[in-house]
Write a protein that holds these residues in place. Structure first.
Motif, short mmCIF file in Angstrom:
data_model
loop_
_atom_site.label_atom_id
_atom_site.label_comp_id
_atom_site.label_asym_id
_atom_site.label_seq_id
_atom_site.Cartn_x
_atom_site.Cartn_y
_atom_site.Cartn_z
N ARG A 1 -9.34 -4.46 5.88
CA ARG A 1 -10.22 -3.57 6.63
C ARG A 1 -11.54 -3.37 5.88
O ARG A 1 -11.55 -3.20 4.66
CB ARG A 1 -9.55 -2.21 6.86
CG ARG A 1 -8.35 -2.25 7.78
CD ARG A 1 -8.73 -2.72 9.19
NE ARG A 1 -7.62 -2.67 10.12
CZ ARG A 1 -7.48 -1.72 11.06
NH1 ARG A 1 -8.37 -0.74 11.14
NH2 ARG A 1 -6.46 -1.76 11.89
N ARG B 1 -5.50 -4.94 -4.97
CA ARG B 1 -4.21 -4.88 -4.28
C ARG B 1 -3.63 -3.48 -4.42
O ARG B 1 -3.77 -2.84 -5.47
CB ARG B 1 -3.27 -5.92 -4.88
CG ARG B 1 -1.94 -6.08 -4.14
CD ARG B 1 -1.05 -7.13 -4.80
NE ARG B 1 -0.78 -6.76 -6.20
CZ ARG B 1 -0.91 -7.60 -7.22
NH1 ARG B 1 -1.33 -8.83 -7.03
NH2 ARG B 1 -0.62 -7.19 -8.44
N SER B 2 -3.01 -3.02 -3.38
CA SER B 2 -2.44 -1.67 -3.41
C SER B 2 -1.33 -1.58 -4.45
O SER B 2 -0.70 -2.58 -4.81
CB SER B 2 -1.89 -1.30 -2.02
OG SER B 2 -0.86 -2.20 -1.65
N LYS C 1 3.78 -1.39 -1.58
CA LYS C 1 3.80 -2.00 -0.27
C LYS C 1 3.78 -0.92 0.82
O LYS C 1 4.19 0.22 0.59
CB LYS C 1 5.04 -2.88 -0.10
CG LYS C 1 5.05 -4.11 -0.99
CD LYS C 1 6.29 -4.96 -0.71
CE LYS C 1 6.29 -6.22 -1.56
NZ LYS C 1 7.49 -7.06 -1.29
N ASP C 2 3.32 -1.30 2.01
CA ASP C 2 3.27 -0.34 3.12
C ASP C 2 4.64 -0.29 3.82
O ASP C 2 5.62 -0.89 3.36
CB ASP C 2 2.16 -0.70 4.11
CG ASP C 2 2.35 -2.08 4.71
OD1 ASP C 2 3.47 -2.63 4.63
OD2 ASP C 2 1.36 -2.64 5.23
N GLU D 1 4.46 -4.92 3.24
CA GLU D 1 3.36 -5.79 2.85
C GLU D 1 2.42 -5.08 1.88
O GLU D 1 2.26 -3.84 1.93
CB GLU D 1 2.55 -6.24 4.08
CG GLU D 1 3.30 -7.16 5.02
CD GLU D 1 2.41 -7.67 6.14
OE1 GLU D 1 1.35 -7.04 6.38
OE2 GLU D 1 2.76 -8.69 6.76
N TRP D 2 1.82 -5.85 1.01
CA TRP D 2 0.80 -5.31 0.12
C TRP D 2 -0.50 -5.10 0.89
O TRP D 2 -0.81 -5.86 1.80
CB TRP D 2 0.55 -6.26 -1.05
CG TRP D 2 1.73 -6.51 -1.95
CD1 TRP D 2 2.55 -7.59 -1.94
CD2 TRP D 2 2.21 -5.65 -2.97
NE1 TRP D 2 3.53 -7.46 -2.89
CE2 TRP D 2 3.35 -6.28 -3.55
CE3 TRP D 2 1.82 -4.39 -3.46
CZ2 TRP D 2 4.08 -5.71 -4.59
CZ3 TRP D 2 2.55 -3.83 -4.49
CH2 TRP D 2 3.66 -4.47 -5.05
N GLY D 3 -1.22 -4.07 0.52
CA GLY D 3 -2.54 -3.84 1.11
C GLY D 3 -3.63 -4.40 0.19
O GLY D 3 -3.49 -4.41 -1.03
N GLU E 1 -8.06 -4.70 -0.39
CA GLU E 1 -9.41 -4.27 -0.01
C GLU E 1 -10.44 -4.98 -0.88
O GLU E 1 -10.16 -5.39 -2.01
CB GLU E 1 -9.56 -2.75 -0.17
CG GLU E 1 -9.39 -2.26 -1.60
CD GLU E 1 -9.66 -0.76 -1.71
OE1 GLU E 1 -10.64 -0.30 -1.08
OE2 GLU E 1 -8.89 -0.07 -2.40
#
Length: 365
Positions: A285, A331-332, A335-336, A340-342, A344
């Motif tokens: 995003r 990377r987050s 995981k969500d 899955e990893w987020g 940005e």
């Protein structure tokens, strides 16, 4: 030691002097290089026109001498014009036959002298760039190849750790040049080129002059260098932040049409086959109104016009609608809910894969 008579290839004068001296008549070097011969001949013809112009010819009382001289002068002028055009065609044909690639249209706004200077610059640059690239591809180890790349001390370490290897030429094999063009980079004049290897791989080589004005290869662009293996980063292995060279495409909207920069997919570029992208990230995003969002809009607009960073053309074989980016990704930590990893975009470093830190957008937007 007695001196002999020497003939000047530029003005045709004879003089008795040492062969390494300038001609006393025209002040130039008496020996004409083969590449200059056609231009010297055209210059001699132009001089004859000036000498035969009506203003310098004797005029009879009936005005016949002026009329005849004017007609003759026009005829010679037409001949010289045709001769110069013919020379330009021959030069272009020879360049095309030697390269086996494309020759771009000459800028019609440039004077003949400027075109000649540009041609000489490109010829000299091509000779050195071609030689360095062949030696680079002939060498098989990073230590040997580092002599032909930018910033060799730093780059040799990156080359040694790279998992993807640059193709090596075997024996008398030579690649086929697809194009070789000049562009203006933040470091001054630079060269972009593409070559097809005997095995079908496409190698893109950008050449930039170092401090000694020698043309060196931008290895990071050639190898699409990333700080971490893309597959491991996507799987959650290794550092949470890394610098990557990726392709980016806009995700389709709910109706199936092309979306905006708010939803991106980042894909790994496949070396040597640029039209086939590799592993893709989950959706990333981006705020369209942010600075990064505006920069991405400009990059996609350039892509739609068929133009890459700094006006280059290396993108022409990239997947349709995708742009080249050099980004710092984060990377987050977890995981969500979908497992899955987020991801940005922490920083947009460039809208190209070259080593220049500038974005490569018009006016560095």
């Amino acid at each position: 030691m007695s001196q002999g008579w020497f003939h000047c290839g530029r003005c045709g004068g004879l003089f008795q002097d040492a062969p390494d001296q300038l001609c006393p008549e025209c002040g130039g070097q008496p020996v004409v290089d083969p590449s200059e011969f056609a231009f010297v001949q055209a210059g001699k013809l132009a001089s004859r026109i000036r000498e035969e112009r009506p203003g310098s010819a004797p005029v009879s009382s009936a005005g016949l001498d002026r009329s005849r001289t004017s007609t003759k002068s026009k005829g010679v002028a037409v001949f010289v014009t045709v001769w110069v055009v013919f020379l330009a065609m021959v030069v272009g044909l020879v360049a095309w036959m030697r390269s086996g690639g494309e020759v771009r249209e000459v800028d019609g706004d440039k004077t003949f002298a400027e075109q000649r200077e540009e041609g000489q610059f490109l010829t000299e640059a091509y000779g050195e760039c071609y030689s360095n690239l062949m030696e680079f591809l002939d060498a098989g180890v990073p230590e040997a190849r580092s002599a032909f790349v930018l910033d060799p001390v730093t780059t040799v370490g990156l080359m040694a750790r790279a998992t993807e290897r640059v193709p090596v030429l075997e024996g008398e094999e030579r690649p086929r040049m697809l194009f070789f063009d000049r562009f203006e980079s933040p470091a001054g004049p630079a060269m972009e080129s593409a070559w097809e290897m005997p095995g079908g791989e496409r190698v893109e080589a950008v050449f930039v002059q170092d401090e000694e004005k020698e043309w060196k290869i931008d290895w990071q662009n050639l190898s699409r260098y990333s700080a971490e293996p893309w597959s491991l980063f996507l799987s959650g292995t290794g550092p949470d932040v890394g610098e990557f060279r990726v392709l980016a495409r806009r995700r389709a909207n709910s109706t199936g049409g092309r979306g905006d920069v708010s939803r991106l997919m980042l894909l790994e570029p496949r070396l040597w086959t640029p039209g086939k992208p590799g592993l893709s990230s989950p959706e990333v995003r981006v705020d369209p109104g942010s600075e990064i969002g505006q920069q991405l809009k400009a990059a996609f607009a350039m892509r739609e016009e068929g133009v890459g960073g700094f006006g280059t053309r290396m993108i022409e074989k990239d997947p349709k609608g995708m742009i080249r980016l050099r980004v710092v990704l984060r990377r987050s930590a977890e995981k969500d809910e979908h497992g899955e990893w987020g991801f940005e975009i922490d920083k947009l470093l460039a809208c190209h894969w070259m080593s220049f830190d500038e974005l490569g957008l018009p006016d560095d937007e």
